[in-house]
Design an enzyme around this catalytic site. Structure first.
Site, short mmCIF file in Angstrom:
data_model
loop_
_atom_site.label_atom_id
_atom_site.label_comp_id
_atom_site.label_asym_id
_atom_site.label_seq_id
_atom_site.Cartn_x
_atom_site.Cartn_y
_atom_site.Cartn_z
N ARG A 131 -67.85 19.22 -55.93
CA ARG A 131 -67.73 20.48 -54.83
C ARG A 131 -67.84 19.61 -53.64
NH1 ARG A 131 -70.62 24.85 -52.81
NH2 ARG A 131 -69.21 26.10 -51.79
N HIS B 87 -66.52 25.85 -45.24
CA HIS B 87 -67.99 25.62 -45.37
C HIS B 87 -68.50 25.58 -44.10
CE1 HIS B 87 -71.29 24.65 -48.44
NE2 HIS B 87 -71.81 24.80 -47.23
N GLU C 103 -70.20 31.39 -48.89
CA GLU C 103 -71.28 32.16 -48.24
C GLU C 103 -70.79 33.14 -47.07
OE1 GLU C 103 -74.75 29.85 -48.09
OE2 GLU C 103 -75.07 29.65 -50.15
N ASN D 77 -73.92 31.07 -55.62
CA ASN D 77 -74.92 29.97 -54.99
C ASN D 77 -76.40 30.70 -55.41
OD1 ASN D 77 -72.81 28.34 -54.37
ND2 ASN D 77 -73.10 28.53 -52.16
N TYR E 163 -80.32 30.46 -55.29
CA TYR E 163 -81.62 29.54 -54.69
C TYR E 163 -83.23 30.32 -55.35
CZ TYR E 163 -78.70 26.09 -52.53
OH TYR E 163 -77.51 25.24 -52.28
N GLU F 252 -73.77 26.14 -56.44
CA GLU F 252 -74.91 25.63 -55.74
C GLU F 252 -76.18 26.15 -56.66
OE1 GLU F 252 -75.14 25.88 -51.57
OE2 GLU F 252 -73.23 25.54 -51.33
C1 GCO Z 1 -75.18 26.86 -48.73
C2 GCO Z 1 -75.32 25.81 -48.41
C3 GCO Z 1 -75.69 24.54 -48.18
C4 GCO Z 1 -77.06 24.58 -48.07
C5 GCO Z 1 -77.77 24.78 -49.21
C6 GCO Z 1 -79.48 24.64 -48.76
O1 GCO Z 1 -73.73 26.72 -49.08
O2 GCO Z 1 -76.09 27.67 -48.68
O3 GCO Z 1 -74.04 25.71 -48.89
O4 GCO Z 1 -74.95 24.29 -47.20
O5 GCO Z 1 -77.34 23.12 -47.67
O6 GCO Z 1 -77.76 26.13 -49.61
O7 GCO Z 1 -80.08 25.60 -47.95
#
Ligand code: GCO
Length: 462
Positions: free
Chosen positions: A84, A128, A173, A299, A301, A353
C-alpha cells in the site's frame, strides 16, 4: 525461529487473505523538488519553526523516488502479496489543477508495473495528506472547489494506472487531515479553527463520494474505498462528565465518518455540539457521500481514552506504551471491529495500517525489536478473534515497510520493520521483518496442508 510471539500462528487465514506493508509518498519519497514536482502543504509546514520535532523535512526522506526498484525487491523479499502506497498529488499535478506532470505519472506507472511483475498487488491511496500548496493558497480543503480538483486528479490517475491496481483509496484518515491539520494545528496546514475543521471533513467526504462515482463512470472495476483511523473511545473514569465526553469524542472520531458513509446522515449529537461551527452542507451532498463502497480500510494503533477535564495521561493507564507514548491495547482492535460489525452494514474490511514506533537500536548490523514483534503478533491474533466473530476482514498491512518521516515527530520515531540508516540510505531487516517473513511462510504452509487435505479427500487418496 524463536518460540516466542506465536499467538498469531494459532490461526489459519483464508488462502486469498491480503498481507502487506504500507507507506506514503511524503514520508518516503524525498526528491521533493525533482522532475517538476510542485510543493505540498507538508513541504511548507516543515519550514515553520518548531513544527517538526527534529526540524527535519521531506526533501530527502528515504530517497524512495530514486531507489524504488531496490525497494520493490525489498518488499518482494518479505513475502507479502500486497503493498500500500500513496500518490503524491503535487508530483503528478504540481498546482493541483491544470497541467499534469508526465515524469510524476510515469513514476507511479512504473512502480505499479514492477509490483505486478513480482506478484505484489498495488493498493493505491490518492490522498495521504500532501495536498498541493497551490490549492492551500486558495483555501485548501475548506474551499469547495478543491473537491472538483481532487476528482479531476483522481480521474487522471485512473486513466494512467487503470484497472491494473488492486484497489484505490480516496483519502487516508480524513479525521487526521481535518482535526490535526485545522483544529489542533499540529499537522499541515497548521490551522486552528473548529469551524474550518468541520468544513474540511465534509469536503473530504464529499470528494470521496464524487470520486467513486467519477471513477466508476470511467470504467473503473477495481475496489474503491476510504481509509479511516479508528479506535474504541473509552472514558477515563466512571464520572458522568467523562462518560459524556467519551460518547461525543466517539462521535467526532468514528460516527462522524461512518454514519454519513453508511447511514447517509451526520451524527445528531456531534451536530448539536457544533452549533454554529457545523459545516455548510448542500442539498444532495449526503447522497453522494453515501455512494456504496467496495471496502473500508481501518488504521488501528491504540485506544482513545478521554477525560472531561483533559487530565488523563497514558502514563496513568498501567498499559505498556510504545515510543509515541501510545497505549498498546490489542483487544481494542477486536472490540472496535466487532462493534462496527454490529452498528454498520460493513463491506470487506482491510486493516490498512497497524504497527508501532519502538526505541530501536542498530547493534552490529541488527535491530532486535522484540517489542514490535510482540505488538504485531498480538494484533494479528486480535484480528483473527474478530474474524471468528464474523467480522469480514480481507487483509492486514503493517505500518510501515521502513522507517520514514513520522510527520511532526520527524525522523526520531521509527515505525519500520526495515531499518533505514538516513546517512547512507542503507536498508536493514529488523528482527520484526524476519518474523513477518517467517509468519507469512508459515501461513502459506498451512494453506498448502489444507489444500493437500482437500485433494486427498476428493480423490480418496490418503
Ligand atoms: C497514518 C499515517 C501514517 C503514520 C502512522 C504512524 O495514516 O496515520 O498514515 O502516515 O506514519 O499512522 O503515526
Amino acid at each position: 525461529m524463536s518460540p516466542k510471539h506465536t499467538l498469531s500462528r494459532a490461526h489459519t487465514f483464508p488462502a486469498d487473505f491480503v498481507w502487506g506493508v504500507a507507506t506514503s509518498s511524503f514520508q518516503i519519497e524525498g526528491a521533493a523538488q525533482a522532475d517538476g514536482k510542485g510543493p505540498s502543504i507538508w513541504d511548507s509546514f516543515c519550514q515553520v519553526p518548531g513544527a517538526i520535532a527534529d526540524a527535519s523535512n521531506g526533501l530527502v526522506a528515504c530517497e524512495h523516488y530514486d531507489r524504488w526498484q531496490a525497494d520493490v525487491d525489498l518488499i518482494a523479499s518479505l513475502g507479502v502479496n500486497a503493498y500500500r502506497f500513496s500518490v503524491s498529488w503535487p508530483r503528478v499535478q504540481p498546482l493541483g489543477q491544470g497541467a499534469f506532470n508526465e515524469a510524476g505519472l510515469n513514476f507511479y506507472a512504473q512502480l505499479v508495473d514492477a509490483l505486478i511483475a513480482k506478484g505484489i498487488a498495488p493498493y493505491v491511496t490518492l490522498n495521504h495528506w500532501d495536498l498541493p500548496q497551490a490549492l492551500q493558497d486558495q483555501g485548501g480543503w475548506a474551499n469547495r472547489d478543491t473537491v472538483q480538483h481532487f476528482v479531476n486528479y483522481a480521474s487522471e490517475i485512473f486513466k494512467r494506472l487503470g484497472n491494473r491496481v488492486a484497489a484505490y483509496t480516496t483519502h487516508n484518515e480524513p479525521w487526521v487531515i481535518a482535526v490535526l491539520g485545522h483544529e489542533s494545528g499540529i499537522f499541515a496546514p497548521g490551522l486552528k479553527s473548529r469551524a474550518t475543521t468541520m468544513q474540511v471533513s465534509h469536503h473530504l467526504l464529499l470528494s470521496h463520494g464524487m470520486t467513486l462515482q467519477a471513477l466508476r463512470a470511467q470504467g473503473c472495476n477495481v475496489p474503491l474505498g476510504i481509509v479511516l483511523n479508528l479506535s474504541p473511545t473509552v472514558p477515563a473514569s466512571d464520572s458522568a462528565a467523562d462518560q459524556a465526553k467519551a460518547i461525543l469524542e466517539d462521535g467526532r472520531l468514528l460516527r462522524w465518518y461512518m454514519d454519513p458513509i453508511f447511514k447517509k446522515v451526520y451524527p445528531q449529537d456531534v451536530m448539536a455540539d457544533l452549533g454554529s461551527e457545523a459545516p455548510h452542507i448542500e442539498p444532495g451532498d449526503l447522497d453522494i457521500i453515501a455512494t456504496p463502497m467496495d471496502y473500508l480500510g481501518v488504521n488501528y494503533y491504540t485506544r482513545s481514552v478521554v477525560s472531561a477535564d483533559g487530565s488523563w495521561k497514558p502514563q496513568n493507564s498501567g498499559l505498556p506504551l510504545n515510543d509515541m507514548d501510545w497505549e498498546i491495547f490489542p483487544e481494542g482492535l477486536s472490540q472496535l471491529l466487532i462493534r462496527m460489525h454490529q452498528d454498520y452494514p460493513l463491506p470487506p474490511i482491510y486493516i490498512t495500517e497497524n504497527g508501532g514506533a519502538f526505541p530501536d537500536a542498530l547493534k552490529v548490523g541488527q535491530v532486535d525489536d522484540q517489542d514490535r514483534i510482540r505488538y504485531i503478533d498480538q494484533h494479528i491474533d486480535a484480528l483473527a478473534q474478530a474474524m471468528a466473530q464474523g467480522v469480514p476482514v480481507n487483509g492486514y498491512m503493517v505500518w510501515s515497510l521502513m522507517d520514514n518521516f513520522e510527520w511532526s515527530s520527524g525522523y526520531a520515531k521509527r515505525f519500520g520493520i526495515v531499518h533505514v540508516d538516513y546517512a547512507s540510505q542503507k536498508r536493514t531487516f529488523k528482527a520484526s521483518a524476519h518474523w513477518y517473513q517467517d509468519f507469512l511462510t508459515y501461513q502459506r504452509q498451512q494453506q498448502h496442508h489444507a489444500n493437500a487435505g482437500k485433494t486427498a479427500a476428493i480423490t480418496g487418496v490418503d
